[in-house]
Design an enzyme around this catalytic site. Structure first.
Site, PDB file in Angstrom:
ATOM      1  N   GLY A  69       2.778  -1.209   4.338  1.00  0.00           N
ATOM      2  CA  GLY A  69       2.809   0.211   3.969  1.00  0.00           C
ATOM      3  C   GLY A  69       4.225   0.661   3.683  1.00  0.00           C
ATOM      4  O   GLY A  69       4.776   0.446   2.603  1.00  0.00           O
ATOM      5  N   GLY A  70       4.878   1.290   4.687  1.00  0.00           N
ATOM      6  CA  GLY A  70       6.195   1.904   4.509  1.00  0.00           C
ATOM      7  C   GLY A  70       7.210   1.020   3.791  1.00  0.00           C
ATOM      8  O   GLY A  70       7.902   1.472   2.874  1.00  0.00           O
ATOM      9  N   HIS A 119      -9.497   1.592   5.078  1.00  0.00           N
ATOM     10  CA  HIS A 119      -8.181   1.712   5.728  1.00  0.00           C
ATOM     11  C   HIS A 119      -8.307   2.662   6.919  1.00  0.00           C
ATOM     12  O   HIS A 119      -9.066   3.632   6.872  1.00  0.00           O
ATOM     13  CB  HIS A 119      -7.144   2.233   4.727  1.00  0.00           C
ATOM     14  CG  HIS A 119      -5.751   2.170   5.278  1.00  0.00           C
ATOM     15  ND1 HIS A 119      -5.251   3.135   6.115  1.00  0.00           N
ATOM     16  CD2 HIS A 119      -4.778   1.237   5.137  1.00  0.00           C
ATOM     17  CE1 HIS A 119      -4.009   2.785   6.459  1.00  0.00           C
ATOM     18  NE2 HIS A 119      -3.699   1.651   5.881  1.00  0.00           N
ATOM     19  N   ASN A 153       0.864  -1.194   0.000  1.00  0.00           N
ATOM     20  CA  ASN A 153       0.000   0.000   0.000  1.00  0.00           C
ATOM     21  C   ASN A 153       0.899   1.243   0.000  1.00  0.00           C
ATOM     22  O   ASN A 153       1.508   1.564   1.014  1.00  0.00           O
ATOM     23  CB  ASN A 153      -0.893  -0.020   1.248  1.00  0.00           C
ATOM     24  CG  ASN A 153      -1.718   1.252   1.395  1.00  0.00           C
ATOM     25  OD1 ASN A 153      -1.899   2.010   0.439  1.00  0.00           O
ATOM     26  ND2 ASN A 153      -2.228   1.491   2.595  1.00  0.00           N
ATOM     27  N   TRP A 154       0.962   1.912  -1.156  1.00  0.00           N
ATOM     28  CA  TRP A 154       1.876   3.054  -1.282  1.00  0.00           C
ATOM     29  C   TRP A 154       1.281   4.332  -0.707  1.00  0.00           C
ATOM     30  O   TRP A 154       1.965   5.356  -0.640  1.00  0.00           O
ATOM     31  CB  TRP A 154       2.247   3.276  -2.753  1.00  0.00           C
ATOM     32  CG  TRP A 154       2.959   2.114  -3.388  1.00  0.00           C
ATOM     33  CD1 TRP A 154       3.396   0.978  -2.761  1.00  0.00           C
ATOM     34  CD2 TRP A 154       3.316   1.975  -4.762  1.00  0.00           C
ATOM     35  NE1 TRP A 154       4.003   0.144  -3.669  1.00  0.00           N
ATOM     36  CE2 TRP A 154       3.965   0.722  -4.901  1.00  0.00           C
ATOM     37  CE3 TRP A 154       3.144   2.774  -5.903  1.00  0.00           C
ATOM     38  CZ2 TRP A 154       4.442   0.270  -6.126  1.00  0.00           C
ATOM     39  CZ3 TRP A 154       3.620   2.313  -7.123  1.00  0.00           C
ATOM     40  CH2 TRP A 154       4.267   1.083  -7.233  1.00  0.00           C
ATOM     41  N   LYS A 155       0.017   4.291  -0.335  1.00  0.00           N
ATOM     42  CA  LYS A 155      -0.681   5.464   0.221  1.00  0.00           C
ATOM     43  C   LYS A 155      -0.477   6.676  -0.693  1.00  0.00           C
ATOM     44  O   LYS A 155      -0.456   6.524  -1.914  1.00  0.00           O
ATOM     45  CB  LYS A 155      -0.192   5.738   1.653  1.00  0.00           C
ATOM     46  CG  LYS A 155      -0.110   4.478   2.511  1.00  0.00           C
ATOM     47  CD  LYS A 155       0.090   4.786   3.970  1.00  0.00           C
ATOM     48  CE  LYS A 155       0.307   3.491   4.728  1.00  0.00           C
ATOM     49  NZ  LYS A 155       0.198   3.643   6.155  1.00  0.00           N
ATOM     50  N   GLY A 170       2.539   2.113  10.917  1.00  0.00           N
ATOM     51  CA  GLY A 170       3.540   3.168  10.777  1.00  0.00           C
ATOM     52  C   GLY A 170       4.216   3.557  12.076  1.00  0.00           C
ATOM     53  O   GLY A 170       4.848   4.607  12.155  1.00  0.00           O
ATOM     54  N   SER A 230       3.432  -2.181  10.451  1.00  0.00           N
ATOM     55  CA  SER A 230       4.875  -2.159  10.741  1.00  0.00           C
ATOM     56  C   SER A 230       5.621  -3.432  10.342  1.00  0.00           C
ATOM     57  O   SER A 230       6.576  -3.837  11.004  1.00  0.00           O
ATOM     58  CB  SER A 230       5.116  -1.833  12.216  1.00  0.00           C
ATOM     59  OG  SER A 230       4.769  -0.475  12.453  1.00  0.00           O
ATOM     60  N   GLU A 259      -5.531  -4.793  10.842  1.00  0.00           N
ATOM     61  CA  GLU A 259      -4.465  -3.810  11.009  1.00  0.00           C
ATOM     62  C   GLU A 259      -4.712  -3.022  12.297  1.00  0.00           C
ATOM     63  O   GLU A 259      -5.469  -2.029  12.282  1.00  0.00           O
ATOM     64  CB  GLU A 259      -4.463  -2.830   9.839  1.00  0.00           C
ATOM     65  CG  GLU A 259      -4.202  -3.471   8.504  1.00  0.00           C
ATOM     66  CD  GLU A 259      -3.563  -2.473   7.544  1.00  0.00           C
ATOM     67  OE1 GLU A 259      -2.392  -2.651   7.224  1.00  0.00           O
ATOM     68  OE2 GLU A 259      -4.235  -1.508   7.151  1.00  0.00           O
TER      69      GLU A 259
HETATM   70  C1  PEP Z   1      -0.811   0.250   6.270  1.00  0.00           C
HETATM   71  O1  PEP Z   1      -0.956   1.471   6.290  1.00  0.00           O
HETATM   72  O2  PEP Z   1      -1.680  -0.467   5.763  1.00  0.00           O
HETATM   73  C2  PEP Z   1       0.390  -0.300   6.874  1.00  0.00           C
HETATM   74  C3  PEP Z   1       0.388  -1.567   7.169  1.00  0.00           C
HETATM   75  O3  PEP Z   1       1.416   0.577   7.091  1.00  0.00           O
HETATM   76  P1  PEP Z   1       2.852   0.238   7.711  1.00  0.00           P
HETATM   77  O4  PEP Z   1       3.312  -1.051   7.099  1.00  0.00           O
HETATM   78  O5  PEP Z   1       3.703   1.390   7.297  1.00  0.00           O
HETATM   79  O6  PEP Z   1       2.671   0.129   9.176  1.00  0.00           O
END
Ligand code: PEP
Length: 253
Positions: free
Chosen positions: A237-238, A98, A12-14, A176, A216, A170
């Protein structure tokens, strides 16, 4: 109700990348995976501006998804993106609910309509995101929150028996933040989510359900979640913004 047949890794590149940088990252991942046999399903979710360009160059085994969807069909809804467009761009998945959408854009109220729109008007698989905040966790409300979120999401859907659905658990406190759930806790909650779906959709169960974890995930911790039959994949995400790290997870999960 069967488990999804392949585990799934979703990036997920947001809104972290500009249009140009999204295409650059997309090309790196596409070129690396092109023609490879990967045992997992691999999905990227660029922002809306980059979907069209990436959809023209994407190659199997990689598939495309969108980060959100309008609740309505085509019409006078300024700023929204329609299901029809996402179908034309060959999106295979659409993220719904989300926690960032729930927090900043009041999506809670629209989740039932978005699920209904996707499930009734396409063969695209919804990825429903659910999860509790730190405050809710500390006050022992995790399961109540998840039950309410699942009930709401399924409150308007029609027949599910020929549908595939992904639920991404999540925890908001893990997104994050660098804080991560223990695998043992994730397994307990994933089993509970499955039984909640069975309770809520009892005579209308989806054909396939995948319950995945997000929050994370990075190259040092992803393998803890491997080989757990209750964890059907990861939403990342990140770490999905670094092609090398994302590919490492894709190849080794
Ligand atoms: C997300 O936003 O769906 C996510 C899992 O972010 P991160 O991996 O950065 O915690």
């Amino acid at each position: 109700m069967k488990n999804i047949s392949k585990k799934i890794i979703i990036g997920n590149w947001k809104m972290n990348l500009s249009y140009k940088d999204s295409v650059i990252l997309g090309k790196k991942i596409i070129n690396n995976l092109k023609g490879k046999r990967i045992k997992n399903e691999v999905v990227i979710l660029p922002d809306f501006s980059a979907l069209s360009s990436i959809s023209q160059i994407i190659k199997k085994p990689l598939v495309l998804g969108a980060q959100d969807i309008a609740k309505n069909k085509l019409g006078a809804y300024t700023g929204e993106v329609s299901l029809e467009s996402l179908k034309q761009l060959n999106c295979s998945y659409i993220l719904i609910g989300h926690s960032e959408r729930r927090q900043y854009f009041f999506d809670d109220e629209m989740i039932a309509d978005k699920m209904k729109n996707v499930l009734e008007n396409s063969n695209i698989t919804p990825i429903l995101c659910i999860g509790e905040t730190l405050g809710q966790k500390r006050s022992g409300k995790t399961l109540l929150v998840l039950e309410k979120q699942i009930k709401t999401a399924f409150s308007k859907v029609g027949k599910l028996t020929n549908k595939k659905i992904i639920i991404a658990y999540e925890p908001v406190w893990a997104i994050g933040t660098g804080r991560i759930i223990t695998v043992a806790d994730a397994i307990v909650i994933h089993k509970k989510i499955k039984s909640l779906v069975e309770k809520i959709c009892h005579n209308n169960l989806p054909k396939e359900l995948g319950i995945i974890y997000g929050g994370s995930i990075n190259i040092n911790n992803f393998s803890n979640f491997k080989d757990c039959s209750d964890i059907s994949g990861l939403l990342i995400g990140g770490t999905s913004l670094k092609a090398g790290d994302f590919l490492n997870i894709v190849n080794n999960f």
